[in-house]
Scaffold this motif. Sequence first.
Motif, PDB file in Angstrom:
ATOM      1  N   ARG A   1       0.821  -1.210   0.000  1.00  0.00           N
ATOM      2  CA  ARG A   1       0.000   0.000   0.000  1.00  0.00           C
ATOM      3  C   ARG A   1       0.860   1.267   0.000  1.00  0.00           C
ATOM      4  NH1 ARG A   1      -2.472   3.273   3.962  1.00  0.00           N
ATOM      5  NH2 ARG A   1      -4.492   4.127   3.298  1.00  0.00           N
ATOM      6  N   THR A   2       1.928   1.235   0.743  1.00  0.00           N
ATOM      7  CA  THR A   2       2.784   2.410   0.870  1.00  0.00           C
ATOM      8  C   THR A   2       3.670   2.559  -0.362  1.00  0.00           C
ATOM      9  OG1 THR A   2       2.830   2.066   3.262  1.00  0.00           O
ATOM     10  CG2 THR A   2       4.484   3.545   2.326  1.00  0.00           C
ATOM     11  N   ARG A   3       3.733   3.754  -0.879  1.00  0.00           N
ATOM     12  CA  ARG A   3       4.535   4.009  -2.072  1.00  0.00           C
ATOM     13  C   ARG A   3       6.021   3.860  -1.767  1.00  0.00           C
ATOM     14  NH1 ARG A   3       1.460   9.659  -3.720  1.00  0.00           N
ATOM     15  NH2 ARG A   3      -0.672   8.782  -3.810  1.00  0.00           N
ATOM     16  N   ASP A   4       6.770   3.466  -2.796  1.00  0.00           N
ATOM     17  CA  ASP A   4       8.217   3.271  -2.625  1.00  0.00           C
ATOM     18  C   ASP A   4       8.909   4.533  -2.138  1.00  0.00           C
ATOM     19  OD1 ASP A   4       7.837   0.722  -3.455  1.00  0.00           O
ATOM     20  OD2 ASP A   4       9.178   0.820  -5.189  1.00  0.00           O
ATOM     21  N   GLU A   5       8.506   5.682  -2.665  1.00  0.00           N
ATOM     22  CA  GLU A   5       9.196   6.926  -2.322  1.00  0.00           C
ATOM     23  C   GLU A   5       9.049   7.268  -0.840  1.00  0.00           C
ATOM     24  OE1 GLU A   5       7.625  10.552  -3.811  1.00  0.00           O
ATOM     25  OE2 GLU A   5       5.579   9.801  -3.953  1.00  0.00           O
ATOM     26  N   VAL A   6       7.953   6.841  -0.205  1.00  0.00           N
ATOM     27  CA  VAL A   6       7.756   7.109   1.214  1.00  0.00           C
ATOM     28  C   VAL A   6       8.834   6.408   2.038  1.00  0.00           C
ATOM     29  CG1 VAL A   6       6.167   6.799   3.154  1.00  0.00           C
ATOM     30  CG2 VAL A   6       5.290   7.448   0.904  1.00  0.00           C
ATOM     31  N   ILE A   7       9.249   5.221   1.589  1.00  0.00           N
ATOM     32  CA  ILE A   7      10.299   4.477   2.293  1.00  0.00           C
ATOM     33  C   ILE A   7      11.677   4.965   1.867  1.00  0.00           C
ATOM     34  CG2 ILE A   7      11.267   2.178   2.675  1.00  0.00           C
ATOM     35  CD1 ILE A   7       8.484   1.037   2.211  1.00  0.00           C
ATOM     36  N   ARG A   8      11.876   5.145   0.587  1.00  0.00           N
ATOM     37  CA  ARG A   8      13.208   5.498   0.088  1.00  0.00           C
ATOM     38  C   ARG A   8      13.677   6.859   0.588  1.00  0.00           C
ATOM     39  NH1 ARG A   8      15.362   2.211  -3.677  1.00  0.00           N
ATOM     40  NH2 ARG A   8      14.012   0.657  -4.653  1.00  0.00           N
TER      41      ARG A   8
END
Length: 756
Positions: A358-365
């Motif tokens: 659900r969480t976008r990659d950019e939120v983690i990266r």
Amino acid sequence: MRTASAVAALIFAAPAAWALEPFQVQDIRIEGLQRIEPGTVFASMPLRVGEQYNDDTGAAAIRALFALGVFKDVRLEANGNVLVVVVQERPSIADVDFAGTREFDKDALKKSMRDVGLADGRPYDKALTDRAEQELKRQYINKGFYAAEVLTTVTPVERNRVNLTFTVVEGESARIKDIRIVGNKAFSESTLKDLFNQDTGGWLSWYTKSDRYARSKLNADLETLRSYYLQRGYLEFRIDSTQVAISPDKQDISITVNVTEGEPYVVSAVKLEGNYLEREDEFKSLVTIRPGEPYNADQVAETTKAFSEHFGNFGFAFARVEPAPEVDRENNRVALALQAEPSRRAYVRRIQLAGNNRTRDEVIRREFRQFESSWYDGEKIRLSRDRIDRLGYFTSVDIETQEVPGAPDQVDLVVTVAEKPTGSLQLGAGFSSAEKVSLSFAVKQENVFGSGNYLGVDVNTSKYKRTFVLSTTNPYFTNDGISRTLDVYYRTDKPYQDQGGNYELISTGGSVRFGVPFSETDTVFFGGGIENNRIKAGTNIPAAYLAYTDAFGSSSTSLPLTIGWARDDRDSALAPNVGRYQRLNSEWSVAGDARYLRANYQYQQYVPLNKKFTLAFNGELGWGKGMNNRPFPVFKNFYSGGLGSVRGFDQGTLGPRDVTGASLGGPKKVTLNMEMITPFPGAGNDRTLRLFTFADAGNVFGDSEKVAWGDMRASVGLGLSWISPLGPLRLAFAHPVRKFAGDKIQKLQFQIGTSF
């Protein structure tokens, strides 16, 4: 008509029962198909039109068709030079259902059946059904239901389909009747048994299920037991055997653990051996093992881990550190040699993400401090993991280092997260003789659409205090990590006595606030807003409010600037056991009808006393002052009493009062709280359900009053904390121990989504 027929067992063991004379196949016809496509049959047969048919090719064709797993019978017939393939399809599964399964969710069971091949539309296979039945029994045994019985019912339905029903008679789960530890001398059996999460049960076992046997839980308890001895110098401690006996009726379980303690050892010396990159002094500073103290396996593990991480700070991702004990059994002493081999330096080729459905990659990266194509840096990787974990969107965050085949100096980082629901519902309630039952709720979403943004709506439906607040936060308003928060609010406050026609304070406004991170735990906030406060006239209006409206009018507009600071290094925001939290907020109205300065400081500290007990402190100070020769606005006063301040007193009723008895609040506030937190009796070491005792003190003071301990109110009480699906719930019963005439008491209070 000539016929060749065989079942699968005969095909692999012997020739067909009836053989056909060899002939050249001029055509192939298939009979008996219902759901299977003819192309599937033609593609699977090793025989084609124009080829010669014989016993070997016929047997191979039958084997190939049986191997598809969709036919119950296959026959080959010859009509002239036409090969006729007569098949009987296996029934397909129309539905899979479960009956009597109270311990397992049906959807989860259907998914597990689908994984083994039992699902709607799949061919029915008796062998798979038997295997699924045994697997279901095994799952029940793992949960302690040794008497569980599983019966499979196959019901034919139209169009050659069947319904599968697994009927389970669960019976009663087996309970742990007795736990024995044999061979212990240094520590009592009761002390060692207290280390176990599994026990013989108590009055709360219906919730904790601590008396249900599970092999995985027993293994975890045995590791806790081993760790307990190794922490206290028993280097050669071992668990010789573990016997688990079940009663004939499969209801009671007895566990016996046989141990050999050995002798306690004292560390005589710690040596560094191997390649330490000519930084021995740096590594020595990381050693937590102290000569002269009892051997402690945790200290050894902590030291070797610190060494490996420090090697990682210099790019050595595959460093090996091994403790080599040199045991002197005559004197019960042990010398430790820490042998290090840094191996090779590496850099990160690629960072891969997994589990963020659900969480976008950019939120983690964007939380990563380790970059691709840079040298491997263990400290930055750990910091990246902590930053991702502090987002609050995941139940677990793991970073695995993988070697790149053919590139010994490269690694890939695989970040695996397990997402959790980020929406929350907060509820609060209180009861008093004046307000009766008051309710409040808030709906919040920490990760809207997986973007990492926050959206919240806060509503209070109290008879005397109504609130509507809409708030949204973009934590990465800029690429540098500066956050932006927008607030729009509408609040109404009435006096706390119900006499009809009372005055009302109405506040409307909006604000924008930016947060600038100065370190990994420190953030500075600043912003501004516009606010209008209106005092609606009515009966019982306090003299202070009446004087303010006479001097400055019933409506006041202000333009406050805000600046604040927050530091949070707690181990958990929901159930903290260690760490501290600090917050400072200030508000300065620089323009408008109301001019004032208002500040609030909060400090929380959590101190773990041992494995079960945690001591928690909370302190809050508030201060306000009028500017430009104007008094501090009465509608900006602090309030105290009730939830979040001094429990046992009615919400917001402490401090100065008007002649009518209405609470006015004040520009000075002091709140002190202390809690002793422990797992609930009978719940083992489960920290989601905890009991706490508390002591509160505090009050609100007027502008001309001095802050004096003699005017403080105080209370003590007992509370219950539960991490519920809706958030942390706290139920408290408070008894005021220091009160004055006219104080309004509210002994029983609860709230979801708060602490203290």
